[in-house]
Design an enzyme around this catalytic site. Structure first.
Site, PDB file in Angstrom:
ATOM      1  N   TYR A   1      23.422 -12.365  70.799  1.00 14.30           N
ATOM      2  CA  TYR A   1      22.971 -11.304  69.895  1.00 14.30           C
ATOM      3  C   TYR A   1      23.920 -11.266  68.708  1.00 14.30           C
ATOM      4  CZ  TYR A   1      22.028  -6.613  68.080  1.00 14.30           C
ATOM      5  OH  TYR A   1      21.712  -5.554  67.269  1.00 14.30           O
TER       6      TYR A   1
ATOM      7  N   GLU B   1      19.345  -8.405  61.973  1.00 14.39           N
ATOM      8  CA  GLU B   1      19.593  -8.613  63.401  1.00 14.39           C
ATOM      9  C   GLU B   1      18.942  -9.904  63.879  1.00 14.39           C
ATOM     10  OE1 GLU B   1      19.131  -5.395  66.831  1.00 14.39           O
ATOM     11  OE2 GLU B   1      17.267  -6.485  66.515  1.00 14.39           O
TER      12      GLU B   1
END
Ligand code: GDP
Ligand code: MN
Length: 368
Positions: A99, A187
Site C-alpha cells: 500500500y 493512493e
C-alpha cells in the site's frame, strides 16, 4: 474532484508510474474488438472503494468469459453508483500486495506519506487492527519528498533490493504528482509485485476542488447529469436523488435540515438545490426551472431563511416562474413582509414554520 481509476492511471503514466495496459469500454460488444492478451481483468469504473468485494472486478481467462463478465458488470449498481464504464486490462499475476499513499495531514499541515506491506485490503482496517504494519512520515514542504525519504519509508515497509529501488521511483513520482496536480489524495492499493517489479494495480486520486481551475488539462469525470451541468453553469449547487419532491433552499445547512425534515414526515426528495447566500430573482427563477425539470417530480418545496438573501427577491423569482407542480413555500428573514406581500398578491401562501411547511408538501405527494 475524485478521478476515476482509468483517469488516475492516465496521470500515473504521465509521471512514469507503471500501470497495466488497458482500454475503457461502455458496451459489452466492445470486448470483441480488443487486442489485449488474455487473461484479462475487468474493472467497474465507479467512484467508490471496495469494488472487488462488491463484484465489480472480475478476471477472465478467455474473450468469451470477458464478454459475459462485461455484460454483468456494465449497468450493475455498486453502492448506489451505476456502472457506465468498464476498464479492461491485461491481468497481472500478482505476488505481494503493498500500500502506498500521499494524503494531507491537516494537523501537521503537511502531506503525509503512508506505506504498508499489508496492501490489497482495506487500509483503515489494517490501521485499526495492526497499526504497527503501517509506516508513516510527513513531508517538509520546503525539502519535499526526497529519494532518501522514500528509501527510509520503503525500508520501514520491509522492502529491499530492486523492489526498494522501484518503490523509491514510484513514491517520489507520486509525491511529484500530488504537488504538481494539487492532489489531496493519491493512493495505490495494491501496489503489487508482478514479475519482480512494482506495478500500480489500482489508482485513486482526488484533486483539491479549489485548485481544479488551475488544471485545465486535467482529465475530467463526465458524471454530471444534464440538469447538474445546467446548474453548474449558473453557479448553483444541485444534487439529484431518487424521490418525487424537489427542494430549494439557501445555504447548505438549511438545505440539509430541509431534506431531513421532509424525510422525517415520510417524503422522498427528488433533488435539492442550494441557491446560496445573496441569491437574486434570476437565480431563483433558474433554480425553479432546473429542479422541476427532473422527470418524476410531483411537488416543490421552497425553504428560504433570508439573511443576505432577500425574501422579496426570492418571492419575485417564484411569482415569475410558476412551477408546473404543487408548491409549498416557507419564507422568513430579511424583507419578509415585502416577500409575503408579493406572494400573496399572486395567491401564494408562505409558511413561517418549516415543519408545518414540510408536512404540507409531503401531504401534497402522498395524498391520493
Ligand atoms: P478495489 O476493490 O476497488 O480497491 O479495486 P482494486 O483495483 O484494488 O482490485 C481489488 C482486487 O482485485 C485486488 O486487490 C486484486 O486482488 C484483484 N485484482 C485487481 N486487478 C488484478 C489483476 O490484474 N490481476 C489479479 N490477479 N488480480 C487483480
Ligand atoms: Mn484497491
Amino acid at each position: 474532484m475524485k478521478l476515476h481509476e482509468y483517469l488516475a492511471k492516465e496521470l500515473f503514466a504521465q509521471y512514469a508510474i507503471p500501470v497495466q495496459k488497458g482500454v475503457v469500454i461502455e458496451r459489452p460488444e466492445q470486448v470483441d474488438g480488443l487486442t489485449l492478451q488474455c487473461p484479462l481483468v475487468l474493472k467497474a469504473q465507479v467512484l467508490v472503494g471496495g469494488r472487488g468485494k462488491a463484484g465489480g472486478i472480475k478476471l477472465a481467462a478467455t474473450p468469451g468469459e470477458a464478454r459475459t463478465h462485461a455484460g454483468a458488470i456494465l449497468g450493475m449498481e455498486i453502492k448506489g453508483e451505476k456502472v457506465r464504464r468498464l476498464l479492461i486490462a491485461e491481468a497481472a499475476e500478482i505476488g505481494a500486495e503493498y500500500y502506498l499513499a500521499f494524503t494531507i495531514d491537516r494537523t501537521a499541515r503537511r502531506m503525509a506519506a503512508i506505506a504498508s506491506a499489508a496492501g490489497g485490503v482495506d487500509i483503515e482496517e489494517v490501521a485499526r487492527s495492526t497499526p504497527d504494519k503501517i509506516a508513516r512520515s510527513t513531508v517538509d514542504p520546503f525539502l519535499g519528498f526526497q529519494t532518501y525519504h522514500a528509501r527510509q519509508l520503503g525500508r520501514r515497509t520491509g522492502l529491499g533490493g530492486s523492489l526498494l529501488s522501484d518503490f523509491v521511483a514510484v513514491a517520489t513520482a507520486l509525491y511529484r504528482l500530488c504537488v504538481s496536480e494539487d492532489a489531496e489524495l493519491a493512493e495505490i492499493n495494491p501496489l503489487a509485485v508482478v514479475a519482480g517489479r512494482l506495478l500500480a494495480v489500482d489508482a485513486k486520486v482526488i484533486i483539491d476542488d479549489s485548485a481544479v481551475y488551475r488544471h485545465p488539462g486535467l482529465p475530467k469525470n463526465e458524471e454530471l447529469t444534464e440538469l447538474e451541468a445546467m446548474a453548474k453553469l449558473d453557479g448553483l449547487s444541485y444534487v439529484e436523488l431518487d424521490g418525487d419532491l424537489a427542494i430549494i433552499g439557501n445555504g447548505a445547512g438549511l438545505v440539509m435540515s430541509t431534506l431531513d425534515m421532509v424525510a422525517h414526515f415520510g417524503g422522498r426528495p427528488a433533488n435539492f438545490l442550494d441557491v446560496g447566500g445573496g441569491a437574486t430573482t434570476e437565480n431563483m427563477k433558474q433554480a425553479i426551472k432546473i429542479v422541476v425539470r427532473k422527470p418524476g417530480v410531483r411537488a416543490l418545496f421552497v425553504n428560504i431563511f433570508g439573511g443576505i438573501t432577500r425574501c422579496d427577491d426570492i418571492a419575485r423569482g417564484i411569482v415569475d416562474t410558476r412551477p408546473p407542480v404543487g408548491m409549498v413555500v416557507r419564507l422568513t428573514g430579511t424583507n419578509e413582509e415585502e416577500g409575503r406581500r408579493i406572494l400573496q398578491a399572486a395567491g401564494i401562501h408562505a409558511f413561517l414554520d418549516p415543519e408545518e411547511a414540510a408536512q404540507r408538501v409531503v401531504a401534497l405527494v402522498t395524498r391520493r
